[in-house]
Design a protein around this motif. Sequence first.
Motif, PDB file in Angstrom:
ATOM      1  N   THR A 111       0.793  -0.955   0.214  1.00  0.00           N
ATOM      2  CA  THR A 111      -0.001   0.102   0.106  1.00  0.00           C
ATOM      3  C   THR A 111       0.811   1.258  -0.108  1.00  0.00           C
ATOM      4  N   TYR A 112       0.419   2.302  -0.353  1.00  0.00           N
ATOM      5  CA  TYR A 112       1.190   3.701  -0.769  1.00  0.00           C
ATOM      6  C   TYR A 112       0.387   4.872   0.230  1.00  0.00           C
ATOM      7  N   GLU A 113       1.313   5.592   0.873  1.00  0.00           N
ATOM      8  CA  GLU A 113       0.575   6.557   1.710  1.00  0.00           C
ATOM      9  C   GLU A 113       1.626   7.783   1.541  1.00  0.00           C
ATOM     10  N   TRP A 114       0.906   9.100   1.399  1.00  0.00           N
ATOM     11  CA  TRP A 114       1.667  10.110   1.416  1.00  0.00           C
ATOM     12  C   TRP A 114       1.828  10.586   2.630  1.00  0.00           C
ATOM     13  N   ILE A 115       2.967  11.253   3.014  1.00  0.00           N
ATOM     14  CA  ILE A 115       3.311  11.737   4.368  1.00  0.00           C
ATOM     15  C   ILE A 115       3.942  13.123   4.154  1.00  0.00           C
ATOM     16  N   PRO A 116       3.873  14.019   5.085  1.00  0.00           N
ATOM     17  CA  PRO A 116       4.790  15.180   4.851  1.00  0.00           C
ATOM     18  C   PRO A 116       6.160  15.292   5.014  1.00  0.00           C
ATOM     19  N   ARG A 117       6.986  16.002   4.557  1.00  0.00           N
ATOM     20  CA  ARG A 117       8.381  15.739   4.483  1.00  0.00           C
ATOM     21  C   ARG A 117       9.098  15.906   5.893  1.00  0.00           C
ATOM     22  N   GLU A 118       8.370  16.300   6.922  1.00  0.00           N
ATOM     23  CA  GLU A 118       8.922  16.364   8.423  1.00  0.00           C
ATOM     24  C   GLU A 118       8.989  14.789   9.013  1.00  0.00           C
ATOM     25  N   GLN A 119       8.077  13.901   8.174  1.00  0.00           N
ATOM     26  CA  GLN A 119       7.981  12.522   8.636  1.00  0.00           C
ATOM     27  C   GLN A 119       8.911  11.573   7.965  1.00  0.00           C
ATOM     28  N   ASN A 120       9.573  12.108   6.870  1.00  0.00           N
ATOM     29  CA  ASN A 120      10.313  11.343   5.998  1.00  0.00           C
ATOM     30  C   ASN A 120      11.887  11.753   6.047  1.00  0.00           C
ATOM     31  N   LYS A 121      12.266  12.178   7.285  1.00  0.00           N
ATOM     32  CA  LYS A 121      13.861  12.910   7.318  1.00  0.00           C
ATOM     33  C   LYS A 121      14.856  11.997   7.278  1.00  0.00           C
ATOM     34  N   GLN A 122      14.503  10.608   7.759  1.00  0.00           N
ATOM     35  CA  GLN A 122      15.568   9.684   7.511  1.00  0.00           C
ATOM     36  C   GLN A 122      15.958   9.141   6.207  1.00  0.00           C
ATOM     37  N   ALA A 123      14.964   9.085   5.216  1.00  0.00           N
ATOM     38  CA  ALA A 123      15.447   8.952   3.866  1.00  0.00           C
ATOM     39  C   ALA A 123      15.812  10.072   3.084  1.00  0.00           C
ATOM     40  N   ASP A 124      15.255  11.393   3.580  1.00  0.00           N
ATOM     41  CA  ASP A 124      16.014  12.478   3.193  1.00  0.00           C
ATOM     42  C   ASP A 124      17.517  12.798   3.396  1.00  0.00           C
ATOM     43  N   ARG A 125      17.747  12.343   4.692  1.00  0.00           N
ATOM     44  CA  ARG A 125      19.091  12.283   5.103  1.00  0.00           C
ATOM     45  C   ARG A 125      19.961  11.484   4.130  1.00  0.00           C
ATOM     46  N   LEU A 126      19.390  10.251   3.949  1.00  0.00           N
ATOM     47  CA  LEU A 126      20.340   9.297   3.126  1.00  0.00           C
ATOM     48  C   LEU A 126      20.546   9.634   1.695  1.00  0.00           C
ATOM     49  N   ALA A 127      19.449  10.371   1.008  1.00  0.00           N
ATOM     50  CA  ALA A 127      19.556  10.973  -0.222  1.00  0.00           C
ATOM     51  C   ALA A 127      20.524  11.969  -0.415  1.00  0.00           C
ATOM     52  N   ASN A 128      20.779  12.842   0.825  1.00  0.00           N
ATOM     53  CA  ASN A 128      21.816  13.722   0.829  1.00  0.00           C
ATOM     54  C   ASN A 128      23.106  13.391   1.026  1.00  0.00           C
ATOM     55  N   GLU A 129      23.046  12.412   2.035  1.00  0.00           N
ATOM     56  CA  GLU A 129      24.374  11.744   2.165  1.00  0.00           C
ATOM     57  C   GLU A 129      25.016  11.065   0.871  1.00  0.00           C
ATOM     58  N   ALA A 130      24.136  10.643   0.085  1.00  0.00           N
ATOM     59  CA  ALA A 130      24.640  10.059  -1.123  1.00  0.00           C
ATOM     60  C   ALA A 130      24.980  10.987  -2.130  1.00  0.00           C
ATOM     61  N   MET A 131      24.404  11.840  -2.103  1.00  0.00           N
ATOM     62  CA  MET A 131      24.784  13.390  -3.133  1.00  0.00           C
ATOM     63  C   MET A 131      26.031  13.948  -2.494  1.00  0.00           C
ATOM     64  N   ASP A 132      26.197  13.912  -1.267  1.00  0.00           N
ATOM     65  CA  ASP A 132      27.400  14.583  -0.671  1.00  0.00           C
ATOM     66  C   ASP A 132      28.683  13.697  -1.197  1.00  0.00           C
ATOM     67  N   ALA A 133      28.461  12.463  -1.073  1.00  0.00           N
ATOM     68  CA  ALA A 133      29.508  11.604  -1.288  1.00  0.00           C
ATOM     69  C   ALA A 133      29.557  11.586  -2.636  1.00  0.00           C
ATOM     70  N   GLY A 134      28.686  11.846  -3.409  1.00  0.00           N
ATOM     71  CA  GLY A 134      29.221  11.977  -4.946  1.00  0.00           C
ATOM     72  C   GLY A 134      29.687  13.080  -5.489  1.00  0.00           C
ATOM     73  N   ALA A 135      29.583  14.165  -4.510  1.00  0.00           N
ATOM     74  CA  ALA A 135      30.140  15.464  -4.615  1.00  0.00           C
ATOM     75  C   ALA A 135      31.691  15.665  -4.413  1.00  0.00           C
ATOM     76  N   LYS A 136      31.914  14.264  -3.755  1.00  0.00           N
ATOM     77  CA  LYS A 136      33.357  14.179  -3.411  1.00  0.00           C
ATOM     78  C   LYS A 136      34.052  13.144  -4.318  1.00  0.00           C
ATOM     79  N   GLY A 137      33.440  12.820  -5.243  1.00  0.00           N
ATOM     80  CA  GLY A 137      33.967  11.853  -6.151  1.00  0.00           C
ATOM     81  C   GLY A 137      33.788  10.229  -5.629  1.00  0.00           C
ATOM     82  N   GLY A 138      32.698  10.053  -4.709  1.00  0.00           N
ATOM     83  CA  GLY A 138      32.796   8.668  -4.312  1.00  0.00           C
ATOM     84  C   GLY A 138      31.331   8.315  -4.296  1.00  0.00           C
ATOM     85  N   GLN A 139      31.075   7.158  -3.449  1.00  0.00           N
ATOM     86  CA  GLN A 139      29.732   6.566  -3.405  1.00  0.00           C
ATOM     87  C   GLN A 139      29.413   6.452  -2.131  1.00  0.00           C
ATOM     88  N   TRP A 140      28.158   6.314  -1.523  1.00  0.00           N
ATOM     89  CA  TRP A 140      27.650   6.366  -0.247  1.00  0.00           C
ATOM     90  C   TRP A 140      28.150   5.146   0.599  1.00  0.00           C
TER      91      TRP A 140
END
Length: 529
Positions: A111-140
Amino acid sequence: MREFIVEADGGSRGNPGPAGYGAVVRDAATGRTLTEAAEYLGTATNNVAEYRGLLAGLRAAHALDPGARVRVRMDSKLVVEQMSGRWKIKHPDMKPLAMEARSVFPPDQVTYEWIPREQNKQADRLANEAMDAGAKGGQWSPSLSRADLATNAGARTAEATSAGAPTAEPPPAATGAGADRTAEAATAGEPQSSAVAGRGAAEVASESAAASRTAEPAPAEPMAGGPAAESTSAGAPTAEPPPAAAGAGADRTAGTASAGEPPSSAGESPSSAAGAAAAVSRAAEAASGSGQRPAAAGGQRPVAGGQAHPSTPGWSAAPDLGAPATLVLLRHGETPLTPQKRFSGSGGTDPALSAAGREQAHRVADALARRGTIQAIVASPLARTRETAGIVAARLNLDVTIEGGLRETDFGAWEGLTFGEVRERHPDDLNAWLADPEARPTGGGESFAETAVRLAATRDKLVAAYQGRTVLLVTHVTPIKTLIRLALGAPPESLFRMELSAASLSAVAYYADGNASVRLFNDTSHLRP
């Protein structure tokens, strides 16, 4: 029955721009984090990045318990509504990813459920960690992730605040994977929502390895991050891309509008038939010798080691990129079915070469031997490609590696029939197949969208394995046309607008920043007397 919660997010700093996703699998009963996954995707749009996060989260949950029920929670209204079946999926880059996501679990288990951004912080942080790692030429890296700890710390801070404890000044807003999403769904032609993100490609297409972390005592195994999508790359902007945003999802208001129209681009190919091998050699020399190369029109795929860099339209000097991986694409020689123009895919009789086909293979082998640029040979597992590759390999004194991803499309009940016979027997199925890349041939064959996903993943694997080298891929009509289409960022219907002869040569150079350059297409000069 066990129940999981999957939370996923993704974003792009620039849209398209450097992109990544994050996904979390929780135990629904306890709320405990069981698995985390994240991946830097290279240059992509917001929408497909979120679909890639969804796909990674579902696959991680499936690895834990294929029989579990799954509640997907995302702050992308677009993805939730599309996966729930309430909104139509219009963009060709997202269709294959949605199809892949639906195939992980039976539909009645998710099943699929929409949630506010504030309730999705862990996935949000992981996405940013992955992009930060890519900006340094690496991978998460799972070992360096702080998403779970930071999210839990934030929850404890909130609890302390409600109990009257002092808190520190909140961090600046709008730097996460979900910031400023309110206009994107409207630009995509869907009802406006408050949460949209993704990565433009069915380069749906590429199946890159996504790192993952599990809460169990045993070391975590890497998990697949989903199809590349950029398999059906149509996400390249038609104008100069905007500056990269500070966070994963900042400034997404124009993302899908730029991805909504397939780019118009053209690769380069020799204008005269001066010899197939010479053209291939020039392709390799041009790719590696000058330090300049054209940027890919169709966006960007992950490259070796997960490292990727933004793609810039036009020509640019990049002396630090090194030599590209050059894939020389050889269609097999004729079989008895070829002159009759019969469907001959991976689900038919698997014919061998005819006498004419063997002669063609010897001619192309001689031409390639004269130049001496081929360093490795990889072939489809079907008989006609293995026989063609064997003749070339004997002439070049090389071994042949078999790669199942290079096989021809399965044409189902159409195998062995001519186009006219199919139109007479299955007119409705044929019309649907010609109009929709997701339509399958009669009898449950393989759609062009599914072929594109497979080819994008195979391409990424080969480019990573043969970076800086020139490798001959002995394959079939649809795989070669698909690789050309993806390199150009052309729409799916372009497959019907290419002529590809038996024993013809084409070539694509893939650079370390993810750009691709078509250097040769359908050259048959080596077959002339």
